[in-house]
Every structure is written in C-alpha cells, then in structure tokens.
Design a protein around this motif. Structure first.
Motif, PDB file in Angstrom:
ATOM      1  N   THR A  23     -14.450 -29.474 -11.735  1.00 29.06           N
ATOM      2  CA  THR A  23     -15.610 -28.958 -11.022  1.00 29.06           C
ATOM      3  C   THR A  23     -16.046 -29.939  -9.943  1.00 29.06           C
ATOM      4  N   SER A  24     -16.574 -29.391  -8.866  1.00 31.47           N
ATOM      5  CA  SER A  24     -17.038 -30.227  -7.760  1.00 31.47           C
ATOM      6  C   SER A  24     -18.554 -30.301  -7.693  1.00 31.47           C
ATOM      7  N   SER A  36     -24.349 -35.141 -30.328  1.00 28.07           N
ATOM      8  CA  SER A  36     -24.110 -36.576 -30.262  1.00 28.07           C
ATOM      9  C   SER A  36     -23.164 -36.909 -29.123  1.00 28.07           C
ATOM     10  N   THR A  37     -23.046 -38.190 -28.834  1.00 28.11           N
ATOM     11  CA  THR A  37     -22.114 -38.643 -27.799  1.00 28.11           C
ATOM     12  C   THR A  37     -20.680 -38.289 -28.165  1.00 28.11           C
ATOM     13  N   LYS A  38     -20.388 -38.315 -29.446  1.00 28.20           N
ATOM     14  CA  LYS A  38     -19.039 -37.943 -29.898  1.00 28.20           C
ATOM     15  C   LYS A  38     -18.756 -36.470 -29.588  1.00 28.20           C
ATOM     16  N   ASP A  39     -19.751 -35.621 -29.783  1.00 27.31           N
ATOM     17  CA  ASP A  39     -19.563 -34.207 -29.468  1.00 27.31           C
ATOM     18  C   ASP A  39     -19.339 -34.001 -27.977  1.00 27.31           C
ATOM     19  N   LEU A  40     -20.118 -34.687 -27.136  1.00 26.54           N
ATOM     20  CA  LEU A  40     -19.914 -34.579 -25.692  1.00 26.54           C
ATOM     21  C   LEU A  40     -18.555 -35.110 -25.283  1.00 26.54           C
ATOM     22  N   HIS A  41     -18.122 -36.178 -25.943  1.00 29.11           N
ATOM     23  CA  HIS A  41     -16.785 -36.733 -25.695  1.00 29.11           C
ATOM     24  C   HIS A  41     -15.713 -35.685 -25.959  1.00 29.11           C
ATOM     25  N   ARG A  42     -15.850 -34.992 -27.067  1.00 28.56           N
ATOM     26  CA  ARG A  42     -14.870 -33.956 -27.412  1.00 28.56           C
ATOM     27  C   ARG A  42     -14.950 -32.766 -26.463  1.00 28.56           C
ATOM     28  N   LEU A  43     -16.158 -32.400 -26.049  1.00 25.50           N
ATOM     29  CA  LEU A  43     -16.300 -31.289 -25.118  1.00 25.50           C
ATOM     30  C   LEU A  43     -15.669 -31.601 -23.769  1.00 25.50           C
ATOM     31  N   LEU A  44     -15.878 -32.801 -23.259  1.00 26.33           N
ATOM     32  CA  LEU A  44     -15.329 -33.174 -21.957  1.00 26.33           C
ATOM     33  C   LEU A  44     -13.806 -33.212 -21.978  1.00 26.33           C
ATOM     34  N   THR A  45     -13.229 -33.648 -23.084  1.00 26.03           N
ATOM     35  CA  THR A  45     -11.773 -33.771 -23.148  1.00 26.03           C
ATOM     36  C   THR A  45     -11.092 -32.481 -23.595  1.00 26.03           C
ATOM     37  N   THR A  46     -11.753 -31.680 -24.417  1.00 24.47           N
ATOM     38  CA  THR A  46     -11.110 -30.493 -24.994  1.00 24.47           C
ATOM     39  C   THR A  46     -11.487 -29.215 -24.259  1.00 24.47           C
ATOM     40  N   THR A  50     -16.654 -25.950 -20.122  1.00 23.35           N
ATOM     41  CA  THR A  50     -18.056 -25.856 -20.535  1.00 23.35           C
ATOM     42  C   THR A  50     -18.984 -26.391 -19.454  1.00 23.35           C
ATOM     43  N   PHE A  51     -18.561 -27.464 -18.801  1.00 21.27           N
ATOM     44  CA  PHE A  51     -19.400 -28.088 -17.789  1.00 21.27           C
ATOM     45  C   PHE A  51     -19.231 -27.441 -16.425  1.00 21.27           C
ATOM     46  N   SER A  52     -18.253 -26.567 -16.280  1.00 21.66           N
ATOM     47  CA  SER A  52     -18.131 -25.788 -15.053  1.00 21.66           C
ATOM     48  C   SER A  52     -19.062 -24.582 -15.078  1.00 21.66           C
ATOM     49  N   ASN A  53     -19.435 -24.151 -16.270  1.00 23.88           N
ATOM     50  CA  ASN A  53     -20.396 -23.043 -16.382  1.00 23.88           C
ATOM     51  C   ASN A  53     -21.739 -23.471 -15.802  1.00 23.88           C
ATOM     52  N   SER A  54     -22.494 -22.490 -15.338  1.00 19.20           N
ATOM     53  CA  SER A  54     -23.865 -22.773 -14.936  1.00 19.20           C
ATOM     54  C   SER A  54     -24.711 -23.056 -16.172  1.00 19.20           C
ATOM     55  N   LEU A  98     -15.694 -26.056 -30.294  1.00 21.53           N
ATOM     56  CA  LEU A  98     -15.974 -26.566 -28.949  1.00 21.53           C
ATOM     57  C   LEU A  98     -15.777 -25.526 -27.876  1.00 21.53           C
ATOM     58  N   TYR A  99     -15.069 -24.461 -28.174  1.00 23.60           N
ATOM     59  CA  TYR A  99     -14.771 -23.450 -27.156  1.00 23.60           C
ATOM     60  C   TYR A  99     -15.813 -22.327 -27.117  1.00 23.60           C
ATOM     61  N   ILE A 100     -16.828 -22.406 -27.950  1.00 25.37           N
ATOM     62  CA  ILE A 100     -17.763 -21.286 -28.073  1.00 25.37           C
ATOM     63  C   ILE A 100     -18.543 -21.055 -26.787  1.00 25.37           C
ATOM     64  N   LEU A 101     -18.829 -22.139 -26.036  1.00 23.38           N
ATOM     65  CA  LEU A 101     -19.642 -21.993 -24.832  1.00 23.38           C
ATOM     66  C   LEU A 101     -18.888 -21.381 -23.668  1.00 23.38           C
ATOM     67  N   ILE A 102     -17.570 -21.319 -23.744  1.00 26.33           N
ATOM     68  CA  ILE A 102     -16.806 -20.709 -22.658  1.00 26.33           C
ATOM     69  C   ILE A 102     -16.339 -19.310 -23.045  1.00 26.33           C
ATOM     70  N   ARG A 103     -16.864 -18.798 -24.135  1.00 33.11           N
ATOM     71  CA  ARG A 103     -16.571 -17.422 -24.535  1.00 33.11           C
ATOM     72  C   ARG A 103     -17.759 -16.533 -24.179  1.00 33.11           C
ATOM     73  N   SER A 104     -17.512 -15.252 -24.095  1.00 34.76           N
ATOM     74  CA  SER A 104     -18.568 -14.314 -23.746  1.00 34.76           C
ATOM     75  C   SER A 104     -19.409 -13.972 -24.968  1.00 34.76           C
ATOM     76  N   ILE A 105     -20.655 -13.636 -24.697  1.00 32.35           N
ATOM     77  CA  ILE A 105     -21.554 -13.227 -25.782  1.00 32.35           C
ATOM     78  C   ILE A 105     -21.049 -11.948 -26.443  1.00 32.35           C
TER      79      ILE A 105
END
Length: 1457
Positions: free
Chosen positions: A1226-1227, A1245-1255, A1259-1263, A1298-1305
């Motif tokens: 993402t830009s 936790s920081t560990k969860d964010l670590h896993r989200l960023l790498t896996t 998630t962070f490209s979403n609005s 970790l993939y739940i936030l990039i799935r549709s409701i």
C-alpha cells in the motif's frame, strides 16, 4: 429596601468583581488579576493610542491583544473578551458610585409637594430647589471623577457629537443617566418591604404588583435613536415570589453556600422578567444560607447584569425569609440602553428546557420559533431581548438531547433489547415483536392491532405497501431502510387509516417480506385459530412482485403462479370448493396505469393515446370473454404490418369497446415503477398465446400506420400473464363466471357483503388511495417530516402515535355507527383536471388512418430518386422531366424550408465538388441559412446563437485533447485523456487565450459576440486512457457524453480498457461507412438536436499550429510511428547493475518498466541504511518491482510506523526479505497509521500486529471504515449469541484468524448461519466454538463450506454414523471442513480398510491431518509389524515422524528372552 440589605448586596458585588480569572496555556492553568491593575494598564495604553491618533483601536482585537501581552496572559479570544467585558463593567460601577454619591447629597426629608425656600425657577418655568442644585453639583463631581485621564481637548473613543458640536463620551452618557436617577430620588420613596395591595401572581408563579403591570407599555418612555434603544426602568416597588416547588428542587442540589446547578439563574431571571422584561440578565454569583445555619441574614443573595454591551442596568436580589420566599429586587442604572444591532437571549435551563423539549416532540423547531416570536410584546421586540424566543439551533439541540435521554443505551441494538425487556412485563401492550441484526430489521405489532385486523379484514380491504425516506441509511449499508405496513381503513370517514403491522428492514427480498407476513399470520392463528389465515377478503398492493408473492404464499397458502392458476379456473367456470374462501389479490389501478404509460411511450410512441385508451379499457374488462375480444382486436391493429380488411374492422371494434369505459380515479401521487415484472408462465399467458396464434394478421395491402411490432409481445410478457390482478375479472359478483354450488356460494357471499352498510370492499376497490394517505400521515403527521438515524428513536415515536390511533379507533366504536363505504376514494380532496382519462368513456372517437397505394408508390419512388441524379433514369439514360421528378423537387424545396426554420448549427449540409481535383467546398448549416430572403450571405459564426462548443486540440501531431466551452457556465475545460496533474492549469490557460481571441476578433473584424464573457477554467471528471494510442477515441467518447448530457454536467463512465477501445474503433468505422451512403440533408435532419453546438478550430498557443480535426497526409509522407510506451532503458541498466532478476521482475509487474521516473537508487540506499545487504535488496526488487516507485520520504514514514510495532530494523528487513509485498503493497501511510491505531485500540498485542503485517498485509490496505465494519459486525454477532463482552469476542476472533478482516461480512455471516443451522448449536455453544477452534471456518468461502459439509455428512451417513457423531467430529476438529470431497473420501477409505472404525476416527480426528500418501505409508509399516488397531488404538498415527519411527523400531525388535 432596608440599609442592611443594600450593604449586603454591595459587598457581594465587590467580592465577585474585585478579581478577574484568565486561562493560560489552554485550560491547564488559571491566572487571577486585580481589576484595578487591569484598568490602570488599559487606561495607559488607551492614552498612548490617543496620542498617536489611533483612538479607534480600543474596539479592535489588536488593542486588547496588547493589553493581554502587557499584563502577562495568553492572547486568545476568551481572554480578550473577558478583559473587554470586565473593563466595561468597571466603568459602569464607577458611574453607579458617582450616582450614589449624588443621591446622598439630597435631603431625605424634602417634600416635593411644597416649594422649598430659596428655590429658583428654571428656564422652562419649573422651580428648582436647593437640594436639586446639590444634586446637579454632585453629578458634576461624578462626571469629573469617571475618567480622570481624559483630555477635554481630544475626542474619547466611542464618543458621539451632540447637537451643539460638543463631543459626548459613553461614560458621560452614563453619568447623565445617573443624574436622571438621582433627580428621581428627590421624590418621596416607596417602602418596598411590604406587599402592595392588589398584587397578582404572574403566569410563572411570581407575584407582580399593579404598578408593575403595564409598566412596559405605559411607563417605558422610549427615546430611541438610530443607534440605541432607550427606555426607563419600571417604577418601584420591585419584588417577586419564588415558587416553593422550584425552591425545594434548588435546595436538593445545594452544596455548602452554593447551588450546584445553574437552574437558579432561570428561576431568578423569570422573576425579574415579571418586573422588567426589556433586559436579558446574566448573573455574576450567588450565596445561599445553609439549611442548618442559625446566623441572621438573608437566605439568598445574588447579583446580575444586563447582557447588552452598553446597558448600565444591574440588579441585586435578596430573599430575607424562606417561609414567604419574597425576593426583593434592587435595580442599579439610570435607564435601559440597547444597541439596535444586538439581540440577546438567556440559555434555556431547568423546567423551561423540559417544557420546550415536550413541545418539540409534536412540533418542528422552526414552527415553535415563529409562534414564540409572534407572541412577543412589541416593546420587548424593540428592546432586542429574546429570552422568551429560543433560537432554532438551541431548540434543535434541546430536541436532540431529549431524544438521546430517551435512549436506553448508546448502542442501538442493546437499546432495542432493553425496550423489548421492558415490554415483556405487559404482553398485551407489547409492540416490538422481533429484532433482526444482519440485516437490521424490526417487526412492530401488538395484540390490539391484530385484533383490529381480525375485526376489519372480513369487512374491508387490507392494504400492503412500503415507503422510505424516514430512517436514514447507516454507514456501510448498501440498501436503504423501507417501512412495510399492513393497513386497514378506519371505520370513521376522514380519520387516519390504522397500521396493524409494521416491518422496517433494508433487505427487500421476497424471503424477508414473507418472513414478516408469516410472523403476523402465526400470531393471528395463535390468537384466533387457523381460520384467521383465510379471513381477509381482499388485498391491494402496488404491484411489486415481492409483495404479491409474499401475500400469496402467506395468506393464500400457494405460490403466485399457483394462485393465478386458481383465479383462471374461477373466471373460466371451473372453480373448486377451495375458491370460496380464497382471498382476492388485486393491484392498484393507479400504479398499473403508470406502468402502462411507460409501456406505451416505449413501444407505441406514435399512437400513445390510442394504446393507453385500449389498455385502460382492458383494466375495466369484467369477464374473460370481454378481455379476449379486446386482446384480439388490439393484436390485429398493432401487430399487422399491412392494413387490410381485418385491421379496419378490428379498429372499429376497438372504437365500440372504448365507448363502454367507466369512470375510475387515477392517483397522480404514485411513483413510477418498473413494469417489467416477469413472474413466469401462467394459465392466463398460455390462454392468450393460443388466442393470438389462432388469428391471422394482415400481410397484404397498404402499410399499416398503427404497426408497432413490439407492443403486443411486451404486453404478452409483462401484463397479460397476471391479468386477473389488474382487471375487473375478480371484482364484483364472482358468480357471473359460472354455475354450480361453488358459484352460488360466491354469489351469496357477495350479496351478504353488499347488503351490509359496514362493508366497503364491493365498490370502488381498484386503487389504494387509503394506503397513500396512510403513508402521507406517517411521514407528515406522525413523524413531522423528520428523518430518524436509529431504529430505537423510530420505535419511541411510533409507540406514542400508534397508541393515539388505537384510542381514536376505540372512540369510533363508541359513537353511533356510520356506513364504512366511501363513494369515491378521493383522499385529501385533491382536485385533478384529468381523472381516469384513459379508463373512462371515450368522448371523441379516433380517426382510422390509412395510406393509399398511389401515395405509397410515389413516396417509394421519390426515395429512389433522391439517391440518383435527377436527369438520369435507372438505366443511366437521360429522361425528360416527369411528374415524379417534379414531386421530388417539391420534396427538396420542403426540406430546404425545414432547414431554414432550424436554429443555426455547424453541421455540414452539403459538400460541393470543386474544379480542383481532390478539393471540395463544405457548406455548413449556419452558412446555408444565409440564403434566406433579406439575409446577408456570410460564412462567419455568430457565437451568441450557440450555447456550447466542443472541439479537439492536437498536441504536436502526437496527442489529442478535448476542448469544451460552456457559455451558460462561462467555463472552459481542456481535458487530457491521459492522466495529468496540470489539467486545471491547462484549462485556465485555455480560458485566458479564449478571452484574448474574442478581443482580437472584435478589434480586427468588429465582432462583439462573447467578448464580455469572463471565461474561467474548469475540470471534468473522466476516465483515463490505458494505452498509448487511444487518445482520439477517448476524446470522441467525451464529446458524445457531453453533447448527450447537455445542458447538465456530463457523467463519463465509459470503459477505456484496450479491448473496449478496439470495439469502439470498429463501431466508429461502421458508422462512417453507413453515413457515407446517406445524403447530407437527410443526415442533418436525423442528427439535428434542439441544443446547438459548434465545432470550430481554436488556436490555443500563439506559436503552435492551429487545431486539426483530421489528417490528410499520405502514407509515404507519414513519419515513422514511435514505439508505444517504450521501456525505460536507463532503468533496465540500473537494475542489471544492482543484480535484479529483470526477467522475473518483468513477469510480475511489467508496467513498472515503462515509467519515466523511478527511485531504484533511492530505495537501494534506504534499505542499505537499514541494514539490508545487496543480495536482499536485489531479491526484494525482483519479487516486487513496484517498490522502486516509492519515494524516500514515503519509505521513511512507513519505516517509522513499522518500528512502532517491531523492536529492531533487522526484524523489518527479515520480513521484507520473506515477503516484500507486506511492506510495499500500500502507498497510503495515513491509512496504515489509522489502521494500526485502530487495531491497538481493540487490545491487540504487538505480537498480533506482527503476525498481521507478515501474514495478512491486505488488512492494512483496507480502509479503516471497512475494518471497523467487520469489528462492529463481530460485536453484533456476540451480542446476538448472548455474549457479555463484544469487544473481547472481536479481539479473540482476529487473534485466532488473521484473515478475518480481509473477508466480506456476507461470507462470515453466511458461514455462521450455516454452522448454526446444520449443527443445531445453541447460542452459547456456537459462541464458544467461534472463539475457539471453529474460528478458522469463517475464512472459507460459503460454497466450500457447504460442499465439504454435505460431502462429510453424506460419507459418514453411509458409514452408519449418527448426526451426533458428525457434530462431534466438526466440533473437535473443524479443519475437517477444509478437506476436499475426494481427499476426505480417500483418507477415510484408507483408514477403514485396515480395520479402523469411525468411532476411533471421531475420537482421534487429527489423523486426518496427514496426506493420503503419508497415511498409506504408515499403515503399510504398521501392518508389517502386525499392529492391532482395535487393541492398541490409532494414537500412533498422530505422532511425529521421529516418534513414529522409534515406535516401529520398538515393535520390530524381537522379544527379549
């Protein structure tokens, strides 16, 4: 007032005003400054401003900013305002002190009724006593003491010149006012300590003396000027009584010697208002005697001041005794002085606020404001005091705060649940029946409303429809909220219809509406038995397929197609016994006619009125035979290509049928709906298709003028299959359709209904005007045109209004019964000029139009001659002029006349060959019109006759841009089809040059059209070209979109993909070839529009070539075409030097290599500075080439965001080496930062964010809004399942999946519903399952979960397993749903073939984790050593490879001896 009270009031005032408090460094600190020090600084700075000639600066912020700086406080608006107001109050206090001194000089024993010795007559004949002379002297002393620093030779700021040329300062005006007060003190004083006889209580509980009543109108002497409103104070005595209830409430909120709330200010202000309503008072402070105090003194003391800037009036209030609560009032100040340009009002507090909020529940703020200001006294209106007229903004705030106070919880769903629990205490009054979460929905009905429905549905029509625009659409919600209502007519004529059931939802499907109606029917059956389902005699709705299907399935018990089949049996004389109790389903005639208008405009536009009259006659057909006759005649007239004997005969038949139409109202308030509601094949459709197929259409004779080939097929598809719903086939006595016991029963049923005075469904039952009135009443009366943002707010208002409607209905039953029949449904008595024009009797018959053979042949012959030379015969030989040629010339003359009548355009009407080979003369329409009589022959364009110009600009023979000049908006748009950041600047430059062109044109040619237009640059939103060669096609599409949308702003939504551009090029080529065969005149007639456009050449740059609309160079002269978007050679060289695998990078993202500007060196240096080696950098760019498009600043900010999560740079470099997409994808750094902050706020936790960023970097490209929607959804799921902590549930789900936030409701919702329904889980079990091992299932696609579950269920059922076994397997090992059908079957077969049972697999399901090859290999090794699975179990299969090999080795070893 007594002396002690006066001294007490004066001491309170000095205490409150001796020190001013200011804010410093925001609100963290407070500074206190003495008022004397502040006045000294202000006077010093004021004197210095006067000395340099800037005396007017005292009213400016700069002056007060200097004061703030001098005394050492922050220069903010709050402090400046506080300084200014404190200074003005101090000046007023000095004036009051001077006045008091003047009053003390007067002898209190002087009797004004007798002449005093030594008195002298004044200039006006009055006698002046020595005491009055002393007053004047004291006043003069007070004047000199007010402003000791003022030099009489200079003007004072704010001073005004008097009539004699002298300058009077505001302070001097106040002294004059004090003098007037001092003079009035000479008269005998009135004792205010006793009540005046005859005093009366005011409307707010205060007591007002007769002297005070009317003081505003009679005693207030207004001596206003253009700047100030002035009036005297009311005469004494001044007092009022405080209401004991208000005092008791204030005492409850007392702490020490203060009231904790500000409600006391409203009580005191209302008391003062009963004495002196001209001023709006604010209060400085107060002191209350404690309840247990034994000290003597007043119970309550406070001081106040007028809020108007220049008004000197101040007030002291003292309450001596708590038993009487008599408040003595002492005014200070000479007179009222308000600026005309000021309006003041007090805040709305206490019981006034409660009363206002209660009023606003039934009225709009604007209405309350107008009513309040209309009731205001004229004198009070002139004074500028608006205490009794709160502003509309204040009333909106009060209304909103009251609405928020009524809410049970800030969460909408929790609030609804609490309302539901409150209603459970009284089941009969319960209105909220069901609350849906996803999508949000709400069912509202009660036992009382259902009883009304049961009582009325047997005698009256039931209406069902939906409306919107009451509840606003929520964030992220795709569909709006609609309110579906089941409505019955009120027994009393003129009363509002009664809604018996309401459904609010954003899901407008048949399933959703059927669920609502099914709930209503279920509750009806529970209360009144099974017969309640078929009790309704008739339903009317607007014709929506969703509503029709829902009503049919719930009240008729069959589908809509099956219901139409039963209706067909009724109208054909084949009715069965079940037809007697079958409800009648009917479409509103007004909606049907609206749909018919769309049909006739589209498919019979030339004969619109005839087609509408025919369709209107069809709606009045009461038998199938009558409708058959109409359909046959209509088909013959509109579907025959030629006009023979049958067409004219059936046309006459239609004329006879049209004279039989009966009157029926047509409601113009209904909205247009899509008539294309295809409900599938029915018996009616089959009947009419066979009927039409038997008739032979006319194929010979003259051309049929009424020929409309698509009219009957469209009518057959969308209207005739459901003819029973919109015609009169099922209205009236149904016994007319046949004979037998069934039809006799139907006739008796109709006779009984028509003989009762209370029945009204038998007449005037084709429209739903009652439903339209109910919806109007809902929006305009019950909800006052307000829009609700939450469902609980809607329910609060709905409950109140529904209760009132039920009471109105109960009152109607107590009165004498009247007939329920309404002669004609003319709700709101609206007058219409044309009522039912197409369904009423035809007054003026249509004239049959027929073309003669001779005219047809002449017209065909003239068409042929138009394409040939007039002097050539079809064989190419010259022929003498004939009659047909003369007819052709006459036709051309008529076309010339038509061209002359059209407005000027720049369309080419003729191309005349020139003597020079290859050159032609092009004649435009505007030039062609100059051939008219009495016109100059010119070729110049008159721009005043045009509204817009479209043109194309060629840039260096390599690129096209689109030019759009809009004269109406005075805008110029130079649109670049390629993505450009200078489009606004280019448009501004084009506008400037266009202005220069018209000025030059006026100078050189004397043309003044458009010369005074102030052109401005503008920007159009448009698609961008995606290749390097389609700019010409894109600008043509832009011009087309602009011309079609004119004069509105164009919305350009066409596609620009390479494939789409290829198709557009083919379409353009085909159109050019087709146009070449059409004469210019006819082409002009077909292309001419009412809006005039010009297509001209424009020279935008003085040094560039003029615009070229087409190229005429030959192929040999054409320069070599440059390559399309060549790759950046320097970029390729740099990447090769850096060791990047260019081939791999080119395969991944080839577009990067065609960019002109990249940052490969900057990216490499940045990564090297963070510890990345050359090899890692090359690997990153090879796998994600888009990384070189990021700027260094962007990377630095991105790195800082990541460092908030990771501890070292080496960690980030390691992650980038494994997955460069996670860092560079993402830009939008701002969005990334917001997402990180949001996820941290959830407790991750920081560990969860670590896993989200790498896996899951997506998630962070979403609005942030999209991620919030998913979290809110998970919280709602927890609440729905009975969870107590929605936030913790959402956190647990995100941490485990970790993939739940990039799935549709929708996907997650469907999976949850499938698990709940398939496994029959309780809410608590499902909640625990989703927080535990079952969370991974939510990530799968709906089809995969459904398919794998069905295959597992089928396989285990065949193997003899119970449903409990299947449930246990999924609950203990949810990953089984990840296994495909064939793979799962192979694994189970392998295990079962060696003697393992399903019970063992269910107990130890992790054996299915391994692949088929792994399981097969292990089973073979175990068979070799003779392993017994029944005896030893299957735990050995679920072990690591090392442990499994050790176990095999142990089993293979020979037994010890």
């Amino acid at each position: 007032m007594c002396e002690s009270a006066s001294q007490c009031s004066h001491s309170v005032q000095l205490t409150l005003q001796s020190v001013l408090v200011f804010s410093a460094f925001g609100k963290s600190r407070k500074l206190s400054k003495s008022i004397e020090d502040i006045v000294a600084v202000i006077d010093r700075l004021h004197a210095s401003a006067i000395s340099v000639g800037h005396e007017a600066e005292i009213n400016q912020d700069t002056f007060w900013g200097e004061v703030c700086k001098d005394i050492g406080i922050s220069n903010v608006k709050t402090n400046r305002t506080r300084l200014k107001n404190g200074y003005l109050r101090h000046k007023k206090k000095n004036v009051a002190a001077a006045t008091s001194t003047a009053q003390s000089a007067v002898s209190p024993h002087t009797d004004a009724s007798e002449d005093t010795p030594g008195s002298t007559p004044s200039h006006d004949g009055m006698t002046t006593s020595p005491a009055q002379k002393n007053v004047a002297a004291a006043t003069s002393t007070a004047q000199s003491a007010v402003s000791p620093h003022t030099d009489a030779s200079e003007d004072t700021p704010g001073s005004t010149p008097s009539h004699d040329g002298m300058t009077t300062s505001p302070a001097q005006k106040n002294v004059a006012a004090a003098t007037s007060t001092a003079q009035s003190a000479v008269s005998p004083h009135t004792d205010a300590s006793e009540d005046t006889p005859g005093s009366t209580p005011s409307h707010d509980g205060m007591t007002t003396s007769p002297a005070q009543i009317g003081s505003v109108s009679s005693d207030a002497e207004i001596t206003s000027d253009d700047t100030y409103y002035k009036s005297s104070l009311p005469p004494p005595p001044w007092f009022f009584f405080i209401d004991h209830k208000d005092w008791t409430k204030l005492r409850k909120r007392q702490h020490l010697h203060r009231f904790q709330t500000l409600n006391w200010t409203s009580v005191m202000a209302n008391g003062i208002k009963s004495i002196h309503p001209l001023c709006s008072f604010g209060f400085k402070g107060h002191r209350v005697k404690s309840i247990s105090s034994r000290r003597s003194g007043p119970v309550f003391v406070c001081s106040g001041y007028c809020l108007f800037d220049d008004c000197p009036v101040e007030v002291d209030i003292i309450v001596q005794e708590e038993s009487s609560l008599k408040a003595m009032v002492q005014f200070r100040g000479s007179f009222v002085c308000h600026r005309w340009d000021q309006l003041k009002r007090r805040p709305v507090r206490g019981k006034e606020r409660d009363a206002l909020s209660q009023t606003l529940t039934t009225k709009m703020p604007r209405s309350v404001y107008l009513e309040s200001i209309a009731r205001l006294d004229d004198t009070v209106m002139a004074s500028g005091c608006r205490d009794q007229v709160p502003a509309t903004g204040v009333m909106k705030t009060v209304s909103w705060s009251q609405k928020v106070k009524r809410r049970r919880h800030k969460n909408e769903l929790i609030s609804l649940q609490r309302m539901l629990k409150e209603e459970e205490e009284d089941p009969e009054e319960r209105i909220i029946q069901k609350v849906g979460l996803h999508p949000k929905s709400l069912m509202l009905f009660s036992l009382k409303t259902l009883n009304v429905f049961f009582d009325r549905c047997k005698e009256d029509i039931v209406y069902f429809d939906a409306t919107g625009s009451i509840i606003m659409k929520g964030k992220g919600q795709s569909s709006p909220f609609y309110i579906y209502e089941v409505v019955v007519r009120h027994p009393s004529k003129g009363s509002s219809p009664l809604p018996v059931a309401t459904y609010i939802t954003s899901d407008h499907t048949t399933t959703s509406v059927s669920y609502f109606l099914g709930s209503v029917v279920t509750e009806l059956i529970r209360q009144h038995g099974p017969k309640a389902k078929t009790r309704p005699v008739m339903f009317i709705c607007d014709g929506s397929v969703v509503l029709l299907q829902s009503l049919s399935s719930n009240f008729c018990g069959v589908s809509l197609q099956e219901l139409l089949c039963r209706y067909f049996l009724i109208v054909t004389g084949q009715a069965k016994d079940d037809a007697i109790g079958l409800p009648i389903l009917h479409r509103c005639l007004s909606h049907v006619m609206k749909n018919a208008k769309e049909l006739c405009k589209k498919h019979a536009s030339k004969h619109y009125k005839l087609a509408m009259h025919v369709f209107g006659r069809m709606t009045q057909a009461s038998t199938l035979r009558e409708l058959d006759e109409l359909v046959i005649s209509t088909n013959m007239v509109f579907s025959s290509s030629h006009s023979g004997e049958n067409v004219e005969k059936h046309f006459i038949n239609l004329q006879m049928q049209l004279t039989k139409g009966g009157p029926c109202p047509e409601d113009s308030t209904v909205t247009n709906q899509d008539y294309e509601n295809d409900i599938g094949p029915t018996r009616f459709q089959q009947h009419f298709e066979e009927l039409i197929a038997r008739e032979d259409l006319d194929q010979e004779g003259d051309e049929n003028t009424y020929y409309c080939p698509t009219f009957i097929p469209t009518l057959m598809r969308y209207f005739l299959p459901q003819a029973a719903l919109w015609s009169k086939l099922l209205l009236g006595d149904l016994g007319r359709h046949g004979t037998g016991p069934v039809y006799d029963s139907l006739s008796k049923k109709y006779s009984r209904a028509s003989s009762k005075s209370t029945q009204n469904y038998t007449q005037d039952n084709q429209t739903q005007g009652i439903m339209e009135k109910s919806q109007w009443d809902l929006k305009q009366i019950r909800f006052l045109r307000k829009k609700m943002s939450r469902l609980d707010d809607f329910v609060d208002t709905y409950k109140v209004t529904l209760k009132a409607l039920l009471r109105e209905y109960a009152d109607s039953k107590r009165r004498k019964k009247k007939t329920h029949r309404v002669d004609v449904e003319r709700w709101k008595n609206r007058r219409q000029k044309k009522r039912g024009v197409y369904v009423s009797k035809l007054s003026k018959p249509f004239v049959f139009k027929q073309q003669k053979n001779k005219r047809t042949l002449d017209r065909k012959h003239s068409k042929t001659l138009e394409n040939r030379s007039p002097s050539q015969s079809p064989q190419g030989k010259k022929q003498p002029p004939s009659a047909s040629v003369s007819d052709t010339s006459k036709d051309l003359k008529s076309q010339v006349t038509q061209l002359w009548r059209k407005s000027d355009t720049e369309v080419v009407v003729s191309v005349v060959p020139s003597q020079i080979i290859g050159h032609n003369f092009v004649i435009h329409h505007s030039e062609f019109r100059t051939l008219r009589p009495h016109q100059w022959l010119v070729g110049e364009i008159d721009f005043d006759k045009y509204k817009a110009i479209v043109s194309f600009v060629n840039i260096s023979d390599t690129h096209w841009k689109f030019l759009y000049v809009n004269a109406a908006e005075t805008s110029v748009c130079l649109v670049d089809p390629a993505r450009s950041t200078t489009e606004q600047a280019d448009s501004d430059d084009a506008a400037n040059r266009l202005r220069e062109y018209f000025k030059m044109r006026r100078t050189c040619h004397g043309k003044s059209d458009w010369v005074n237009v102030k052109w401005t640059g503008d920007v159009l939103q448009h698609p961008f070209q995606r290749d390097g060669s389609s700019c010409g096609v894109v600008v043509i599409k832009m011009a087309k979109a602009v011309m079609e949308a004119f004069p509105n702003r164009a919305s350009m939504t066409f596609g620009t993909a390479p494939g789409k551009m290829a198709e557009e090029r083919k379409k353009l080529a085909v159109e050019i070839l087709q146009a070449s065969a059409v004469p210019g005149v006819r082409a002009f007639l077909s292309l001419h529009r009412s809006v005039s456009f010009g297509l001209i050449q424009v020279q935008l740059r003085l040094t560039c070539h003029p615009v070229k609309l087409c190229s005429t160079v030959t192929e040999s002269d054409m320069p070599p075409k440059p390559p399309v978007n060549p790759e950046n050679e320097s970029l390729l060289d740099n990447l090769n030097l850096m060791g990047v695998d260019v081939k791999k990078a080119h395969q991944r993202q080839p577009g990067v290599f065609r960019k002109s500007f990249t940052n490969e060196q900057g990216v490499a240096q940045f990564l090297q500075g963070k510890g990345a080696c050359r090899k890692v950098i090359a690997s990153i760019i090879s796998r994600y080439p888009r990384a070189i498009t990021r700027s260094t600043d962007h990377l630095e900010k991105r790195w800082q965001l990541w460092r908030n999560i990771f501890t070292t740079d080496a960690e980030i470099v390691s992650i980038m080496d494994r997955s460069p997409e996670s860092f560079f994808r993402t830009s939008d750094n701002e969005n990334l930062e917001k997402n990180i902050a949001f996820l941290i706020s959830l407790g991750l936790s920081t560990k969860d964010l670590h896993r989200l960023l790498t896996t899951a970097p997506r998630t962070f490209s979403n609005s942030v809004e999209l991620n919030k929607q998913m979290v809110e959804f998970l919280g709602d799921v927890c609440t729905e399942l009975g969870g107590k902590n929605p936030e913790q549930f959402a956190k647990a789900v995100i941490s485990r999946n970790l993939y739940i936030l990039i799935r549709s409701i929708k996907r997650v919702r469907t999976n949850i519903d499938m698990l709940k329904s398939s496994l029959k889980l309780r809410d608590s079990d499902l909640l625990a399952f989703l927080q535990g091992s079952g969370v991974d299932i939510l990530d799968l696609s709906n089809e995969c979960v459904k398919k794998n579950f069905n295959s597992l269920n089928q396989k285990m059922t065949l193997l003899g397993c119970q449903k409990s076994d299947i449930k246990k397997l999924i609950m203990t090992y949810p990953m089984v749903l990840y296994i495909g059908t064939s793979t799962l079957s192979s694994k189970l077969d392998c295990l079962l073939n060696v003697g393992i049972t399903m019970d063992q697999i269910v107990e130890k399901p992790k054996v299915l984790d391994y692949s088929v090859q792994n399981i097969t290999g292990r089973l073979q090794e175990l068979q070799k050593v003779g392993y017994n699975f029944q005896k030893n179990g299957i735990n050995i299969l679920d072990s690591s490879r090392k442990r499994f090999d050790a176990k095999i080795e142990k089993l293979s070893a020979p037994p010890e001896e």
